[in-house]
Structure formats: C-alpha cells, structure tokens
Motif scaffolding. Structure first.
Motif, PDB file in Angstrom:
ATOM      1  N   ASN A   1       0.717  -1.216  -0.093  1.00  0.00           N
ATOM      2  CA  ASN A   1      -0.002  -0.066   0.142  1.00  0.00           C
ATOM      3  C   ASN A   1       0.665   1.392  -0.007  1.00  0.00           C
ATOM      4  OD1 ASN A   1      -2.846  -1.116   0.346  1.00  0.00           O
ATOM      5  ND2 ASN A   1      -1.955  -2.034   2.134  1.00  0.00           N
ATOM      6  N   VAL A   2       1.976   1.165  -0.448  1.00  0.00           N
ATOM      7  CA  VAL A   2       2.761   2.534  -0.691  1.00  0.00           C
ATOM      8  C   VAL A   2       2.280   3.351  -1.898  1.00  0.00           C
ATOM      9  CG1 VAL A   2       5.042   3.716  -1.237  1.00  0.00           C
ATOM     10  CG2 VAL A   2       4.976   1.205   0.080  1.00  0.00           C
ATOM     11  N   ASP A   3       1.871   4.677  -1.956  1.00  0.00           N
ATOM     12  CA  ASP A   3       1.088   5.357  -2.795  1.00  0.00           C
ATOM     13  C   ASP A   3       1.925   6.503  -3.317  1.00  0.00           C
ATOM     14  OD1 ASP A   3       1.092   6.906  -0.748  1.00  0.00           O
ATOM     15  OD2 ASP A   3      -1.226   7.032  -0.420  1.00  0.00           O
ATOM     16  N   ASN A   4       3.042   6.513  -3.207  1.00  0.00           N
ATOM     17  CA  ASN A   4       3.900   7.751  -4.069  1.00  0.00           C
ATOM     18  C   ASN A   4       5.363   7.475  -3.926  1.00  0.00           C
ATOM     19  OD1 ASN A   4       5.513   9.378  -1.467  1.00  0.00           O
ATOM     20  ND2 ASN A   4       3.205   8.685  -0.599  1.00  0.00           N
ATOM     21  N   ALA A   5       5.892   7.772  -4.802  1.00  0.00           N
ATOM     22  CA  ALA A   5       7.383   7.428  -5.205  1.00  0.00           C
ATOM     23  C   ALA A   5       8.326   8.054  -3.835  1.00  0.00           C
ATOM     24  CB  ALA A   5       7.919   8.066  -6.455  1.00  0.00           C
ATOM     25  N   ALA A   6       8.039   9.013  -3.430  1.00  0.00           N
ATOM     26  CA  ALA A   6       8.973   9.801  -2.301  1.00  0.00           C
ATOM     27  C   ALA A   6       9.086   8.791  -1.168  1.00  0.00           C
ATOM     28  CB  ALA A   6       8.342  11.187  -2.156  1.00  0.00           C
ATOM     29  N   THR A   7       7.830   8.261  -0.844  1.00  0.00           N
ATOM     30  CA  THR A   7       7.711   7.293   0.340  1.00  0.00           C
ATOM     31  C   THR A   7       8.460   6.040  -0.107  1.00  0.00           C
ATOM     32  OG1 THR A   7       5.639   8.120   1.079  1.00  0.00           O
ATOM     33  CG2 THR A   7       6.327   5.880   1.894  1.00  0.00           C
ATOM     34  N   MET A   8       8.137   5.520  -1.192  1.00  0.00           N
ATOM     35  CA  MET A   8       9.229   4.349  -1.659  1.00  0.00           C
ATOM     36  C   MET A   8      10.576   4.483  -1.767  1.00  0.00           C
ATOM     37  SD  MET A   8       7.981   1.370  -2.466  1.00  0.00           S
ATOM     38  CE  MET A   8       9.133   0.747  -1.160  1.00  0.00           C
ATOM     39  N   ARG A   9      10.764   5.648  -2.272  1.00  0.00           N
ATOM     40  CA  ARG A   9      12.349   5.942  -2.086  1.00  0.00           C
ATOM     41  C   ARG A   9      12.980   6.020  -0.679  1.00  0.00           C
ATOM     42  NH1 ARG A   9      10.914   9.816  -6.159  1.00  0.00           N
ATOM     43  NH2 ARG A   9      11.659   9.161  -8.186  1.00  0.00           N
ATOM     44  N   ARG A  10      12.147   6.548   0.171  1.00  0.00           N
ATOM     45  CA  ARG A  10      12.560   6.527   1.566  1.00  0.00           C
ATOM     46  C   ARG A  10      12.856   5.216   1.989  1.00  0.00           C
ATOM     47  NH1 ARG A  10       8.950   8.557   6.859  1.00  0.00           N
ATOM     48  NH2 ARG A  10      10.583   8.364   8.073  1.00  0.00           N
ATOM     49  N   PHE A  11      11.650   4.406   1.926  1.00  0.00           N
ATOM     50  CA  PHE A  11      11.932   3.038   2.385  1.00  0.00           C
ATOM     51  C   PHE A  11      13.100   2.152   1.783  1.00  0.00           C
ATOM     52  CE2 PHE A  11       6.901   2.875   2.957  1.00  0.00           C
ATOM     53  CZ  PHE A  11       6.937   3.465   4.150  1.00  0.00           C
ATOM     54  N   CYS A  12      13.341   2.357   0.727  1.00  0.00           N
ATOM     55  CA  CYS A  12      14.452   1.680   0.069  1.00  0.00           C
ATOM     56  C   CYS A  12      15.661   2.205   0.318  1.00  0.00           C
ATOM     57  CB  CYS A  12      14.323   1.676  -1.608  1.00  0.00           C
ATOM     58  SG  CYS A  12      12.751   0.902  -2.188  1.00  0.00           S
ATOM     59  N   SER A  13      15.730   3.449   0.935  1.00  0.00           N
ATOM     60  CA  SER A  13      17.117   3.862   1.425  1.00  0.00           C
ATOM     61  C   SER A  13      17.549   3.660   2.732  1.00  0.00           C
ATOM     62  CB  SER A  13      17.099   5.490   0.958  1.00  0.00           C
ATOM     63  OG  SER A  13      16.309   6.196   1.951  1.00  0.00           O
ATOM     64  N   GLU A  14      16.324   3.414   3.536  1.00  0.00           N
ATOM     65  CA  GLU A  14      16.412   3.420   4.865  1.00  0.00           C
ATOM     66  C   GLU A  14      16.295   1.971   5.369  1.00  0.00           C
ATOM     67  OE1 GLU A  14      14.390   6.311   7.424  1.00  0.00           O
ATOM     68  OE2 GLU A  14      14.478   7.812   6.010  1.00  0.00           O
ATOM     69  N   ILE A  15      15.876   1.208   4.705  1.00  0.00           N
ATOM     70  CA  ILE A  15      15.613  -0.379   5.207  1.00  0.00           C
ATOM     71  C   ILE A  15      16.906  -1.102   4.476  1.00  0.00           C
ATOM     72  CG2 ILE A  15      14.197  -2.491   4.979  1.00  0.00           C
ATOM     73  CD1 ILE A  15      11.842  -0.383   4.827  1.00  0.00           C
ATOM     74  N   PRO A  16      17.744  -1.795   5.281  1.00  0.00           N
ATOM     75  CA  PRO A  16      18.662  -2.439   4.626  1.00  0.00           C
ATOM     76  C   PRO A  16      18.639  -4.048   4.277  1.00  0.00           C
ATOM     77  CG  PRO A  16      18.838  -2.719   7.187  1.00  0.00           C
ATOM     78  CD  PRO A  16      17.678  -1.734   6.772  1.00  0.00           C
ATOM     79  N   ARG A  17      17.432  -3.909   3.323  1.00  0.00           N
ATOM     80  CA  ARG A  17      17.070  -5.343   2.841  1.00  0.00           C
ATOM     81  C   ARG A  17      16.389  -4.998   1.445  1.00  0.00           C
ATOM     82  NH1 ARG A  17      19.767  -6.710   6.620  1.00  0.00           N
ATOM     83  NH2 ARG A  17      19.446  -8.286   8.144  1.00  0.00           N
ATOM     84  N   PRO A  18      16.680  -6.108   0.400  1.00  0.00           N
ATOM     85  CA  PRO A  18      15.809  -5.782  -0.699  1.00  0.00           C
ATOM     86  C   PRO A  18      14.501  -5.724  -0.509  1.00  0.00           C
ATOM     87  CG  PRO A  18      17.294  -7.862  -0.713  1.00  0.00           C
ATOM     88  CD  PRO A  18      17.249  -7.234   0.878  1.00  0.00           C
ATOM     89  N   ILE A  19      13.650  -4.737  -1.282  1.00  0.00           N
ATOM     90  CA  ILE A  19      12.468  -4.294  -0.820  1.00  0.00           C
ATOM     91  C   ILE A  19      11.432  -5.133  -1.901  1.00  0.00           C
ATOM     92  CG2 ILE A  19      10.658  -2.439  -0.758  1.00  0.00           C
ATOM     93  CD1 ILE A  19      12.492  -2.676   1.530  1.00  0.00           C
ATOM     94  N   MET A  20      10.474  -5.713  -1.767  1.00  0.00           N
ATOM     95  CA  MET A  20       9.387  -6.118  -2.249  1.00  0.00           C
ATOM     96  C   MET A  20       7.964  -5.656  -2.389  1.00  0.00           C
ATOM     97  SD  MET A  20       8.230 -10.233  -2.672  1.00  0.00           S
ATOM     98  CE  MET A  20       7.478 -10.324  -1.313  1.00  0.00           C
TER      99      MET A  20
END
Length: 286
Positions: free
Chosen positions: A186-205
């Motif tokens: 349920n991520v609904d925008n690119a900025a939030t997705m980029r934040r998650f990908c940069s701050e979570i040290p695991r591959p994101i699905m």
C-alpha cells in the motif's frame, strides 16, 4: 542449481524483477514459459481456484499442497504466500519446514492478526514470527520475507501521517530479526517508496496491485525496489474474458476458435510436456 540459490542470485542483481502471480501450477508453467525468472504463489489467486475469497480460509495443508505442485512443475524459484504463518510461533516454524520440503524458494509472513481488514500485530509479536521462521529453516538460502501492512487504508489505530514511520519501525525490526527481504504493501507515492528503499537495509518487495499510481518496472528499480509482484493481475484479466466466452456459449450453443487460438492450444500442451509424455507412453507400451 537449487531454487533457493537461484533466488538469492536474482536478489543480488541490479534493477527490479517482475514476478507474476499464479493460482495453480498450470499458470506457473505459462509464466516460466514466458521467460520470467520467478513465480509468485499468490494466496488470493490460489483462494480463487478453490472458489473462495482471500480471507484466510485456506489452511497450511492446502497451501503446502499447492506449493509442492508449483515447485514440482517449474524450474524457476517460487515465492509463496504464507499468510501469518497459520498460528503460533511454533506453527510458523512448522510452516517454514513444510514450505521448504515442498521446494519453494521463499515465503512471506504478514504482520496482521486477522486476515484482511483485521488487527495489526504488535511489533514484538510480528518479530517473533520472523525469529521463529529464521530458526526453523534448514537451507540457509531459503528466504524469509517479512510483510508489513502498516500503511493499509483500513487501519483505524494510527493516523495516516504516522503510518510510514510505523512501516520503518516494523521493517527495521524484521530485518534485525533476520528477515532476508521486506514486503511493503500500500505504498502510494514515489517519495515514500524511495525513503523506504534507502532506510531499510534489505531488498524491498512490493505489489503493483496495491499502488494508487502505476510506475514502470524500470522506475521502481530506480527507486530501489528489488521484487515487483503482480499477484492477481492475470486473474483479473482472465475472468472478464471467461465471462464473455460463457455468455457467448450460452447464447450460441458453441464456441468458435481462430487458427491462432488452435495453435495456442498446441503450444499450451507442449508447455505442459505433452510430447515428452507421449514418448514415454510409446516407450513403455507393448
């Protein structure tokens, strides 16, 4: 090469990976034939093949049975939906062992207590599922994926403005507990997705079905996403076609096939190994 090792190699490659969802092994064969590097055993799609909605009605036994069929029929890795692990931490451990024996390469565990529009599990409870799963696996390449629904629109326990931070808290806790990948819904925008990908040290699905906007696979890869699931898109395309054909059959008393459709049937049988089985029949028939 083991399916689990194949998936680990895919996770190490640059860019995002498209993984279509399937409801049964026949779908999985078609996905493999189309050249996709992995297939997703979608709980929602499997539920549909049982004639049921995706509200947690299928049991561990039923899901493992499907997982085994998937893994038996394709050589590509299978990523499998395991809901919440089907019970206590001990049941989660059994779930992992059964899925491993079935031959899938990964499973994901969600952080809800009640399936769909339910209650979020506390972070300690969700983390215990991940810890139990990690302890239970016997193949170190088997991937444990922690899923969070912390941004789900049905949540009433947390304001929308605080949900992204909750995703991060949960994802970081899952990673610390040993999760190999994090599945965010349920991520609904690119900025939030980029934040998650940069701050979570695991591959994101992620799943394309949960997005309110539709970036391309390349764009998702540029954001830092590693796996993009398409869990029920094939089902949602197939069902209207089936309904249309059923209406035609009811109205006309028959269905007609074009030459290309007849060829497609032959190709489908080849994908299922028809020629190989015919050769075996000839070989062992007196």
């Amino acid at each position: 090469m083991k399916a689990t090792t194949q998936l680990r190699k895919l996770l190490a490659q640059p860019g995002a990976i498209a993984v279509p969802g399937a409801g049964h092994a026949g779908h999985a064969k078609l996905i493999e034939e189309a050249g996709f590097p992995a297939v997703y055993m979608s709980g929602s799609f499997v539920s549909f093949t049982y004639g049921l909605p995706d509200v947690g009605l299928l049991t561990l036994t039923e899901m493992v049975q499907q997982a085994k069929l998937f893994a038996d029929r394709v050589a590509i890795p299978v990523i499998a939906d395991a809901d919440d692990g089907y019970g206590s931490a001990l049941t989660v451990m059994r779930t992992v062992r059964e899925y491993e024996k079935a031959g899938v390469a990964a499973l994901h565990l969600e952080d809800m207590f009640t399936k769909k529009h339910g209650v979020m599990a506390s972070i300690p409870a969700a983390v215990n599922r991940i810890k139990a799963a990690v302890e239970a696996r016997t193949d170190p390449d088997f991937c444990i994926i922690g899923r969070t629904d912390a941004m789900a629109p049905w949540r009433t326990d947390l304001p929308v403005s605080q949900r992204a931070d909750d995703v991060l808290r949960r994802s970081l806790a899952f990673a610390e507990a040993g999760a190999d990948s994090i599945f965010i819904q349920n991520v609904d925008n690119a900025a939030t997705m980029r934040r998650f990908c940069s701050e979570i040290p695991r591959p994101i699905m992620v799943t394309m079905g949960s997005w309110d906007f539709f970036p391309t696979l390349t764009e998702l890869g540029q954001m830092g996403v590693k796996i993009v699931l398409y869990p029920v898109q094939l089902r949602d395309k197939i069902v209207p076609v089936m309904r249309s054909l059923l209406a035609e059959l009811k109205s006309n008393g028959r269905l007609t096939f074009t030459d290309s459709e007849k060829k497609a049937k032959v190709a489908m049988n080849e994908a299922l190994g028809m020629s190989r089985f015919h050769k075996l029949i000839d070989k062992y028939t007196d």
